[in-house]
Write a protein that holds these residues in place. Structure first.
Motif, PDB file in Angstrom:
ATOM      1  N   GLY A 146       0.092  -9.261  -6.488  1.00 24.42           N
ATOM      2  CA  GLY A 146       0.529  -7.992  -5.928  1.00 24.42           C
ATOM      3  C   GLY A 146       1.020  -8.159  -4.494  1.00 24.42           C
ATOM      4  N   GLY A 147       1.700  -7.125  -4.016  1.00 23.23           N
ATOM      5  CA  GLY A 147       2.126  -7.105  -2.621  1.00 23.23           C
ATOM      6  C   GLY A 147       3.352  -7.923  -2.308  1.00 23.23           C
ATOM      7  N   THR A 148       4.093  -8.399  -3.347  1.00 20.75           N
ATOM      8  CA  THR A 148       5.239  -9.265  -3.094  1.00 20.75           C
ATOM      9  C   THR A 148       6.547  -8.497  -2.933  1.00 20.75           C
ATOM     10  N   ALA A 149       6.561  -7.206  -3.285  1.00 18.71           N
ATOM     11  CA  ALA A 149       7.805  -6.429  -3.243  1.00 18.71           C
ATOM     12  C   ALA A 149       7.937  -5.734  -1.879  1.00 18.71           C
ATOM     13  N   ALA A 150       8.556  -4.577  -1.849  1.00 17.75           N
ATOM     14  CA  ALA A 150       8.815  -3.885  -0.583  1.00 17.75           C
ATOM     15  C   ALA A 150       8.244  -2.477  -0.593  1.00 17.75           C
ATOM     16  N   GLY A 151       7.147  -2.268  -1.306  1.00 15.71           N
ATOM     17  CA  GLY A 151       6.515  -0.959  -1.362  1.00 15.71           C
ATOM     18  C   GLY A 151       5.776  -0.635  -0.071  1.00 15.71           C
ATOM     19  N   PRO A 152       5.251   0.584   0.027  1.00  9.49           N
ATOM     20  CA  PRO A 152       4.610   1.031   1.274  1.00  9.49           C
ATOM     21  C   PRO A 152       3.363   0.238   1.650  1.00  9.49           C
ATOM     22  N   VAL A 153       2.683  -0.386   0.669  1.00  2.43           N
ATOM     23  CA  VAL A 153       1.499  -1.195   1.002  1.00  2.43           C
ATOM     24  C   VAL A 153       1.684  -2.651   0.566  1.00  2.43           C
ATOM     25  N   ASP A 154       2.937  -3.081   0.434  1.00  3.91           N
ATOM     26  CA  ASP A 154       3.211  -4.486   0.098  1.00  3.91           C
ATOM     27  C   ASP A 154       3.327  -5.277   1.396  1.00  3.91           C
ATOM     28  N   PHE A 155       2.193  -5.850   1.825  1.00  4.60           N
ATOM     29  CA  PHE A 155       2.116  -6.452   3.153  1.00  4.60           C
ATOM     30  C   PHE A 155       2.244  -7.976   3.149  1.00  4.60           C
ATOM     31  N   LEU A 156       2.505  -8.578   1.992  1.00  2.16           N
ATOM     32  CA  LEU A 156       2.433 -10.037   1.940  1.00  2.16           C
ATOM     33  C   LEU A 156       3.491 -10.700   2.821  1.00  2.16           C
ATOM     34  N   HIS A 157       4.722 -10.196   2.807  1.00  2.49           N
ATOM     35  CA  HIS A 157       5.755 -10.809   3.655  1.00  2.49           C
ATOM     36  C   HIS A 157       5.372 -10.724   5.136  1.00  2.49           C
ATOM     37  N   ARG A 158       4.868  -9.578   5.565  1.00  2.00           N
ATOM     38  CA  ARG A 158       4.440  -9.431   6.968  1.00  2.00           C
ATOM     39  C   ARG A 158       3.295 -10.367   7.291  1.00  2.00           C
ATOM     40  N   ALA A 159       2.355 -10.502   6.362  1.00  2.00           N
ATOM     41  CA  ALA A 159       1.205 -11.379   6.602  1.00  2.00           C
ATOM     42  C   ALA A 159       1.643 -12.839   6.710  1.00  2.00           C
TER      43      ALA A 159
END
Length: 370
Positions: free
Chosen positions: A224-237
């Protein structure tokens, strides 16, 4: 081989500790196998044509003296054949008659396992890169080994992301069961990984950033978290951790938001989509090949097989489709949506279907379902 996917360090371990690791060197016989001529049956070791005078016995673990022509000794399966013996007369084929052993005529070497029948000393038995299974342990022991040189197993931490996930019980309004937490660890272990932790991380940027930064694992796998949704934080992390993106989305359905990153200290992170079948697509195309490389194993094998029933495709992307084998070739399964696992549970493989699909009679590449 994937970028940075070099086999991990080699270590020499006791046989029992080598199970599940990968051979770093070829397995070479330290002895002939068998190491000496042995009896393949219970019966008599005999010298020359019969009848024979019985002069003693030899059991497994004993060493008998030479046999003179016309004599025999009782012998047990696995016992060393006495020098001078021409063969073994099976117990059911012999009889004692007034002190003489009589039986059917023997072919020289009958029911004897000759020295070196399985291998000769210094012969390569298995190549480097072979997974150490229980059978490999047995072969290594038989060939004289007490220790084996193996690659260190890559450590993996599985981070399951999402506030909507439940660990037990049926789904409730707004909440769903975590299917990937139970599904992925056995696959990762089968690919050579040592799973050191499986953690649920809530949808908070700081929690995910710290989990990625502080993980001690060679490979971090997230769901999870790999897309650009409101709680998809993986790219930022990953950006906060100074990671370099090696793969950031692929033209594959399901699974197109999958990613692969290299962290500053050389560790890797595979980001799998949150939808179960999409995550499986990322696992078999990114995580498992990387683990094979880190473990020193060959890349997972791909096969080409005929199409028995037309395989539907995506208009522009490659599609990974759960399939089974039929008499006429592979056939698609229903329930193949990105959030579904029912088709996968019945699947024998994943078909790599090019854009537009494949007709009956075509040929398709298959990926193994672990």
């Amino acid at each position: 081989m994937l970028a940075g996917g070099r086999p991990l360090a080699v270590r020499v371990v006791e046989l029992a500790a080598a199970l599940g690791h990968t051979l770093a060197e070829p397995l070479v016989a330290l002895t002939d196998l068998p190491a000496f001529d042995t009896s393949a049956m219970d019966g008599w070791a005999v010298a020359g044509p019969g009848p024979w005078h019985e002069v003693g016995r030899v059991l497994a673990g004993e060493r008998a003296g030479p046999l003179a022509d016309g004599t025999a000794v009782v012998i047990a399966t696995g016992a060393q054949l006495p020098p001078g013996a021409t063969g073994v007369l099976r117990r059911e084929h012999g009889r004692l008659d007034r002190g003489l052993l009589r039986g059917s005529a023997l072919v020289p070497g009958q029911d004897v396992r000759p020295r070196g029948q399985e291998c000769r000393r210094a012969e390569e038995l298995l190549p480097a890169g072979r997974v150490v299974t229980p059978a490999v342990l047995g072969l290594a022991a038989a060939a004289g080994h007490d220790r084996l040189s193996v690659h260190r197993r890559p450590t993996v931490e599985l981070l399951v992301l999402g506030d909507e996930l439940l660990d037990c019980g049926p789904p409730r309004p707004g909440l769903v069961r975590d299917a990937l937490g139970p599904l992925l660890p056995p696959w990762l272990a089968a690919a050579g990984a040592e799973l050191i932790a499986r953690r649920h991380v809530r949808d908070e940027f700081g929690l995910l950033r710290d989990a990625v930064r502080r993980s001690p694992a060679d490979l971090v796998v997230t769901t999870g978290g790999t897309a650009a949704g409101p709680v998809d934080f993986l790219h930022r992390a990953l950006a906060a951790a100074g990671a370099r993106l090696l793969v950031d989305g692929v033209a594959v359905r399901p699974g197109h938001p999958m990613l692969l990153a290299e962290l500053p200290d050389g560790r890797h992170l595979v980001g799998l989509p949150g939808n179960p079948l999409a995550a499986v697509a990322g696992a078999v195309t990114l995580a498992l090949p990387l683990l094979a490389a880190l473990s020193g194993r060959p890349a997972p094998a791909h096969r080409i097989e005929p199409v028995g029933v037309a395989l539907p495709g995506h208009p522009s992307d490659t599609r990974l489709l759960p399939v089974v084998r039929t008499g006429g070739g592979v056939a698609p399964l229903a329930f193949d949506g990105p959030a579904m696992l029912r088709g996968l549970a019945l699947a024998e493989a994943l078909a790599v279907v090019p854009p537009g699909g494949l007709p009956v009679g075509g040929r398709v590449e298959l990926l193994d379902v672990p």
